[in-house]
Design an enzyme around this catalytic site. Structure first.
Site, PDB file in Angstrom:
ATOM      1  CG  ASP A 193       1.340   2.795  -0.151  1.00 21.58           C
ATOM      2  OD1 ASP A 193       2.186   3.065   0.715  1.00 21.58           O
ATOM      3  OD2 ASP A 193       1.417   1.805  -0.896  1.00 21.58           O
ATOM      4  NE  ARG A 194      -0.420   2.444  -6.315  1.00 20.51           N
ATOM      5  CZ  ARG A 194       0.102   1.299  -6.683  1.00 20.51           C
ATOM      6  NH1 ARG A 194       1.398   1.222  -6.918  1.00 20.51           N
ATOM      7  NH2 ARG A 194      -0.644   0.221  -6.792  1.00 20.51           N
ATOM      8  CG  MET A 274       7.622  -5.866   1.347  1.00 19.19           C
ATOM      9  SD  MET A 274       8.640  -5.800   2.837  1.00 19.19           S
ATOM     10  CE  MET A 274      10.264  -5.581   2.137  1.00 19.19           C
ATOM     11  NE  ARG A 275       3.910   1.292  -3.907  1.00 22.21           N
ATOM     12  CZ  ARG A 275       2.768   0.603  -3.861  1.00 22.21           C
ATOM     13  NH1 ARG A 275       1.991   0.690  -2.795  1.00 22.21           N
ATOM     14  NH2 ARG A 275       2.394  -0.164  -4.852  1.00 22.21           N
ATOM     15  CB  ALA A 276       7.494   1.955   3.514  1.00 27.21           C
TER      16      ALA A 276
END
Length: 681
Positions: A193-194, A274-276
């Site tokens: 995810d990073r 919410m990173r996406a």
């Protein structure tokens, strides 16, 4: 210094080049993960990107690359007086898979810190990569403790080194680029995810394109400087385009309608967190700047989704990454005005405008190409669910077992009980068996062997205390010598080699039984993925056994081989155990510190050849004599059970569990610690 291969000379691989260039335009995108088979220019493209990055201004003499306009107030080399900066190229720092923790984050001189109170700090790779590129080749093979440090630095933009109350902090903001071959294992979801973007690469199947790749590579190998000079014009033009896009980036407008499309897309594909959304917004903005526009369009959102979402929507290790592009188009149409979107108008992915590089990625970061053998067929469809064995099935008395049956789909996987190897190992970090590790709870102290990495403060003070008068101590400080230092010994968990030996004979061929067996093995494979194990697969049926999958870190590959496993024939149990012995013998030579766990999935029957049962018993005792930890998953079903799997477990010196006892939510069994001494005997 060797001349790097020019970025603009790379043939094809449009998605790869676009993903890297978008990060060069906007480092806030968050890096890129390059997934693909070996020999597809992954490393070449990453190393070539460094030559295109704009120069940075640094404080003269600062080992941490502080910006003279806004230097880090906590810089270990600071505080910095006002002075003119010096320009240099942005660095590309490579993190080796086998690097130590001290090499990554830096190291404190513990002896000087204790005796003098001086923070003598030697910077690591994170400091070198600040304001540059941190490149991790084969990032999926990186040790877990290094992954944790990378996660912390990527999240906070800083690196912390703390040893027994002595702390050093420095800025560490970098463009994270990783490459990996999925066949060698997958990444932890936290690290996955990073990465802002992910691209899939594969070798072109176009003959002309492959010829051009070879032609250019041979020309470069013969004369690197001359080859680079021939591409200098294209490199300069691309460098100027990056600079222009960076200058345009602050003026790009991200309208409310586009933001709604981004939010609707992330919600439709059920990505976590919410990173996406944030990454998609930054990527769409960078795409607009790259195209020379001051407004983000639906085309940019679509391309951003194809680059930023595939690795985030993956729900478990056996789901292939990718997006349903029809669903994506429908979501964009529903969330935004129809006139703003034209699915045929794609952003130009060709960064150098050459025109002779088409036919590479082409798909814009969509569903990755897969070999037919690597696809995991759907499970649980009509006709593939477990059912009662019909009359005349291989489980019924009198049915010949020589005919080969078609592969059946596995039952749904479940959470399994923990199987562990007894004793204390020293293998690679993982989450299965007890081991001496660099991380974990402190269990004691010893004299350091080599460089000191984890100080045991109490033991060090205790060793130094009796010598203070002889050493002439007069002040408050403790007089510490190197011989006084003590290394903390710690206990954590290791990953093991889990070798599956699966009975694929006719006695296992009934749809109900084999579907349940595949579901159990699939569940154990999922557990092995989560515990960072290597896995291997040996199958036996007919007259022989075969290594269906040599030991690997790719649990996906094992799951794929399991799904396509045919059944039928006799039951050469001894051949399966002997083949497993050969595999373990080779692996002990390759990786002696990784302890094996043998998992035999069978009903215990043995047929074919003279004295098959006695031969299987001797093969089992061979494993026991070498101390191999083992467990037998008893697949016998029906009202009448012969208990043959239990007999095999006693020969192996291990434990037998039924399919029901294997489930973590079952009350029929407890957590099984596999023993090599034969508690069941």
């Amino acid at each position: 210094m060797s001349t790097p291969y020019p970025f603009t000379a790379i043939v094809g691989q449009d998605d790869l080049r676009l993903g890297l260039l978008l990060n060069a335009v906007s480092p806030a995108v968050g890096g890129v993960l390059v997934r693909g088979e070996k020999g597809t220019a992954k490393s070449t493209a990453v190393r070539a990107l460094a030559a295109l990055m704009p120069e940075i201004s640094v404080v003269p003499g600062c080992r941490f690359s502080c910006d003279p306009v806004s230097p880090d107030p906590a810089c270990p080399d600071g505080p910095h007086a006002e002075a003119a900066g010096v320009s240099r190229a942005a660095r590309t720092v490579e993190l080796p898979v086998g690097a130590s923790e001290d090499r990554l984050v830096g190291a404190l001189d513990i002896e000087r810190a204790l005796s003098e109170g001086v923070k003598a700090f030697e910077p690591g790779l994170l400091a070198d990569a600040h304001r540059g590129i941190l490149y991790v080749d084969e990032v999926n093979l990186l040790h877990d403790h290094l992954v944790d440090l990378l996660l912390d630095a990527a999240a906070m933009g800083a690196s912390y080194v703390e040893r027994e109350g002595v702390s050093v902090r420095h800025a560490a903001r970098f463009l994270l680029v990783g490459t990996m071959n999925p066949e060698e294992g997958e990444l932890r979801p936290q690290l996955l995810d990073r990465f802002g973007l992910t691209v899939e690469v594969a070798a072109s199947r176009d003959t002309d394109e492959r010829v051009e790749v070879v032609r250019r590579r041979l020309a470069y190998d013969d004369d690197p400087e001359g080859f680079a000079a021939r591409w200098a014009g294209e490199e300069s033009a691309l460098r100027e385009r990056i600079a222009a896009a960076r200058a345009l980036l602050p003026r790009v407008v991200l309208g409310d309608g586009v933001l709604r499309q981004i939010a609707a897309t992330c919600a439709a594909f059920e990505v976590d967190g919410m990173r996406a959304d944030i990454v998609m917004a930054r990527t769409a903005t960078a795409l607009a700047a790259w195209a020379g526009r001051e407004e983000v369009t639906a085309d940019d959102v679509r391309q951003a989704a194809l680059l930023a979402l595939p690795h985030r929507r993956r729900r478990n290790p056996f789901d292939a990454p990718g997006l349903d592009e029809d669903k994506l188009d429908q979501t964009l149409d529903e969330a935004g005005p129809q006139e703003n979107y034209d699915g045929d108008d794609q952003p130009d992915p060709d960064p150098d405008g050459g025109g002779d590089d088409d036919g590479g990625g082409g798909g814009g970061g969509g569903v990755p190409p897969q070999a037919d053998g690597d696809r995991t067929p759907p499970r649980g469809e009509s006709g593939d669910t477990p059912s009662q064995a019909p009359e005349g099935s291989p489980d019924a008395p009198g049915r010949p077992t020589g005919a080969e049956q078609q592969p059946v789909a596995s039952a749904e996987p479940f959470r399994t009980k923990m199987l562990s190897v007894p004793g204390l190992g020293e293998g690679a970090a993982g989450r299965r068996s007890r081991a001496r590790t660099e991380h974990g709870r402190t269990t004691g102290a010893r004299r350091p062997q080599g460089a000191l990495t984890k100080l045991h403060l109490a033991a060090t003070v205790q060793a130094a205390a009796p010598h203070q008068r002889a050493r002439g101590r007069s002040g408050r400080g403790l007089v510490v010598r190197r011989d006084d230092l003590r290394q903390a010994t710690r206990e954590g968990r290791e990953g093991n080699l889990v070798l599956f030996v699966v009975d694929a004979s006719g006695s296992m061929a009934a749809r109900q039984r084999m579907s349940a067996v595949k579901g159990a093995v699939l569940s154990l494979l999922l557990d092995a993925y989560q515990r960072r194990d290597k896995v291997g697969l040996v199958t036996f049926r007919g007259k022989e056994a075969e290594v269906a999958l040599p030991p690997t870190s790719s649990v996906d590959a094992a799951a794929s081989r399991l799904e396509s496993l045919p059944t039928g024939g006799r039951t050469p149990l001894a051949a399966g155990l002997l083949k497993a012995h050969d595999v373990l013998r080779v692996e002990r030579l390759r990786d002696p510190s990784r302890r094996p766990l043998l998992v035999v999935v069978t009903d215990g029957r043995a047929t074919g050849g003279p004295e098959p049962v006695a031969l299987a018993g001797r093969a089992g005792r061979l494993h026991r004599s070498e101390g191999t930890a083992s467990v037998v998953v008893d697949c016998e079903s029906g009202y009448v059970r012969l208990g043959l799997a239990g007999e095999l477990a006693r020969e192996l010196g291990g434990t037998a569990v039924t399919l029901d006892e294997l489930r973590a939510d079952s009350i029929a069994g407890l957590v099984k610690d596999v023993t090599a001494a034969g508690r069941a005997a």
